[in-house]
Design an enzyme around this catalytic site. Sequence first.
Site, PDB file in Angstrom:
ATOM      1  CG  ASP A 195      -4.472   3.345  -3.034  1.00 20.19           C
ATOM      2  OD1 ASP A 195      -3.718   3.376  -2.052  1.00 20.19           O
ATOM      3  OD2 ASP A 195      -4.375   4.150  -3.998  1.00 20.19           O
ATOM      4  CG  HIS A 369      -2.186   7.132  -3.801  1.00 22.69           C
ATOM      5  ND1 HIS A 369      -2.254   5.794  -4.098  1.00 22.69           N
ATOM      6  CD2 HIS A 369      -0.914   7.518  -4.065  1.00 22.69           C
ATOM      7  CE1 HIS A 369      -1.063   5.383  -4.527  1.00 22.69           C
ATOM      8  NE2 HIS A 369      -0.231   6.411  -4.516  1.00 22.69           N
TER       9      HIS A 369
END
Lengths: 556, 556
Positions: A195, A369
């Site tokens: 990610d 994130h």
Amino acid sequence: MLKKSKKIRVIPLGGLNEIGKNLTVFEYGNDVVILDCGMAFPDDDMLGVDIVIPDITYLHKVANKIRGIVLTHGHEDHIGAIPYVLKEFNVPVYGTRLTLGILKNKLKEHGLLRSAKLNTLEAGESVRLGEFQAEFIHTNHSIADAVAIALHTPAGVLLHTGDFKIDPTPIDGDMIDLARIGELGKKGILALFSDSTNADRPGYTMSESSIGKTFDSLFERGADKRIIVATFASNIHRVQQIINAAVKYGRKVAVSGRSMVNVLNAAIELGYMNIPKNTLIDIDEIGRYPKDKLVVVTTGSQGEEMSALTRIAFSIHKKINIEPTDLVIISANPIPGNEKAVSNVVNELLKHGAEVIHERQDNVHVSGHACQQEMKIIISLARPKYFIPVHGEYRHLCKHRELALQTGMDPKNIFIMDIGKVLELSQDSAKIVGTVPSGKVLVDGLGVGDVGNIVLRDRKHLAEDGIIIVVLTIDRASCSCAAGPDIISRGFVYVRESEDLMDAVKDVACGVVEQCTRGNTIDWSTLKTRIKNEVGGFLFSKTKRRPMILPIIMEV
Amino acid sequence: MLKKSKKIRVIPLGGLNEIGKNLTVFEYGNDVVILDCGMAFPDDDMLGVDIVIPDITYLHKVANKIRGIVLTHGHEDHIGAIPYVLKEFNVPVYGTRLTLGILKNKLKEHGLLRSAKLNTLEAGESVRLGEFQAEFIHTNHSIADAVAIALHTPAGVLLHTGDFKIDPTPIDGDMIDLARIGELGKKGILALFSDSTNADRPGYTMSESSIGKTFDSLFERGADKRIIVATFASNIHRVQQIINAAVKYGRKVAVSGRSMVNVLNAAIELGYMNIPKNTLIDIDEIGRYPKDKLVVVTTGSQGEEMSALTRIAFSIHKKINIEPTDLVIISANPIPGNEKAVSNVVNELLKHGAEVIHERQDNVHVSGHACQQEMKIIISLARPKYFIPVHGEYRHLCKHRELALQTGMDPKNIFIMDIGKVLELSQDSAKIVGTVPSGKVLVDGLGVGDVGNIVLRDRKHLAEDGIIIVVLTIDRASCSCAAGPDIISRGFVYVRESEDLMDAVKDVACGVVEQCTRGNTIDWSTLKTRIKNEVGGFLFSKTKRRPMILPIIMEV
């Protein structure tokens, strides 16, 4: 030996060089596994489009090899395209309980709930999909029950992080399973897909539990006020913390907004929430309690049109009137592109006298994130031979590549991919070996892919300057104009105030018709073109606008 | 005594509860002074609109009292509406040299340069406008030659800051004239109108000169690269610093982008720039120099379509090809709403291999507006009786009010105004006494105000789902359909792939026509309505879209 010589092919069909519509195809021999299957929101220039899904033309080529879809978590950009894919290939779907719980709502809307083959896996479990063994590994993210997925193949192990952060103090008590990632890393990971969302943010992302302290102090400060908290519906850990604060301060909790109600019901049903009895009340009951004993949890943290918070702000919510005694907390940052919408909602709430806590004020939001340090931890722990940054725009992928280089990776083992590119991997080599069809399929109402460039170009043209229709009827026998030309306009000027202009347009059109119907013959080939050009030219000279000119000629 | 009893009326026609189109009307007795006269950019829902200007209906009421327009600085949101106002009232305009230099370019485009009555004032100078004495006071901002304006009247002094920051080390050497503001404060300021843009940012705004150090180190780091710097055209101090760095490192400077060329030429002509001979070169000459001896200064820091940097990024710039040996510095933050556009440009530049420095990285930008500490300094220095926060959305005005309260101001002497509100001021009282017409006038091409809600609603409808035109010709004699119905669509579906759907629409329309023309009479009243409803209903059932349905019926 024969088996080992087989190569793995990796084909992202979405999620690279864009935010959204994550879908990656993994192939090994006769087996295909699809990892995630998401949608994206339309760009500003995709007028009238509802959602965007990946182009899955390529899947038709490998249709009989698809062993299943494995899902990392239940966000729209990871599951939103599943109904469209299942309509074409009803393959088994594997996900954790909450992921499938959220997916079920979606499948129900599309009438696919009965036919879909859904299979629940817990983090730590694996499923065999042809020659792939898909292992679910617990991670932390802004939605519960998120996993990374390790795909074990005879040619090596591929680790896909999904969306993740490293949260040492998460709400559900379980940190991302770094131990398992480390174990796999020691045994040898062939390729890591990780990610990249926050690749340009240094340091660490704060723990979700840090928000709890913020809520606690805001609830204390606003003790005499009704408290309204807007956040992402899918962030049930955030909602849990709102409920915790409510319980602590003796408040009832009501919920507003369809997606918030849906996700919360699924989460409660599946046992993800810890809510004391008599805490939740129906939104219709809020009148029965004193304002300072209420919390309302709503959607609309992005200022979305018709969301609960937007309706509250603009006084069109049926159940909630905003008042000077309200404290509104927007527990989210605006996603790029939504800044103005959020700002408008904040201004409206303030105009009603409410206190509003939003954006970077008072730490009312943390990202889901990983930041740079966490990204480097994962790379160093996984120690992959090959590294492919995923889930980000080009600038994020580039930054993530830089971070991988800092951990000591060989630059030639890092691949900045693009959708449709085919990466072929083996123990000894990795290279881009080709491309397959890929791109955006636009969904507008029930239409999937029927809105293309020509339609969008027309919509843009119509949106900018409207349309002028020049309509006339030609008598076939006499080759003369039997009716019209009439001028009809939409989206150009307010006709009542521009009658002179419209009359002048009519004159121009009449002139063209006269010239083209001289001597009882009709110069058909040029009639339409000349109406278009001359009316268009005339209007541009008068208004500096270029409406769409549409000549319609009927024959009787 | 009679004079003193006259009251001052203040009427903002723009710039409050919005960013842009700043225009404030000051009235005393028979004299009216207009302070600033700006435009705004259209919101996303103002389809096809070029710019937005203030509604100046009210100015017609006081037309013969207007003594002039005084300008604080040359930004579009302060001068952009002048051509439209001068076309209706050719009143004298007063501004500093650079402000008028930039205004002249604009008036030339509108053919108003000859007729306009422009009057240059230096900071420190005053002009009498009826009973008003307008005094220009030097300030710091992201454009040179910015001023605050003190309006001296027999009823008291009003101080309007314009846009400002406090820069103790500005590029032009002159800090904002705090001494004069303090002097006026000691004598007594009746009302202060102050810039609220950054009211939610704590602390101080960095000095413009801090950017110089950043450029210096970036130019050193990128010594072997061509350097491209994008910034706001009007920020000539920023451009000066780019030129300083270029000179230090022996680079030539070329300029790309129309507004950058225009503003720079005006600034050079008026003596605002300090550029050594042979530093500036024509953009056509860049091929003659080694890449590492070049700097290109461009527009496009907001990712604007067709701006120089955007054209460079998307490889459609005629003179500049982006290459891996380029260092691109975007010396600006994205204005809310422009984040995605800037991000797209950055991604494209990176894809060409260029290094890109942007956003909050490396301090390549500072704001032109004061932060909280500076705002409080101005309020404490001016010590006004009344305070009116201006230049901001509601949330900014509210925050600015909080700051004023912190300086000890009486809450009842602070007014959060709105456009169209009339504030009446005297030494003893201040109150809102009424409202005048105000709002947004949309400019589309040459049309000023001819695009209103109906036109925008139609454009939005057309943009979302396109248009279906059902056209037919009725024979008056036989009361029957002589031609058609034909179906024409634009922006709805790609017709070639939807022939069946279009045929079905035709059948629906035919059915309606048959029913309405039975027995040689025509039910005119319902024909159009039924075509609209039945075709619309049919299409919604098939597609879940609602295109505009336009029945056109001709008679022969």
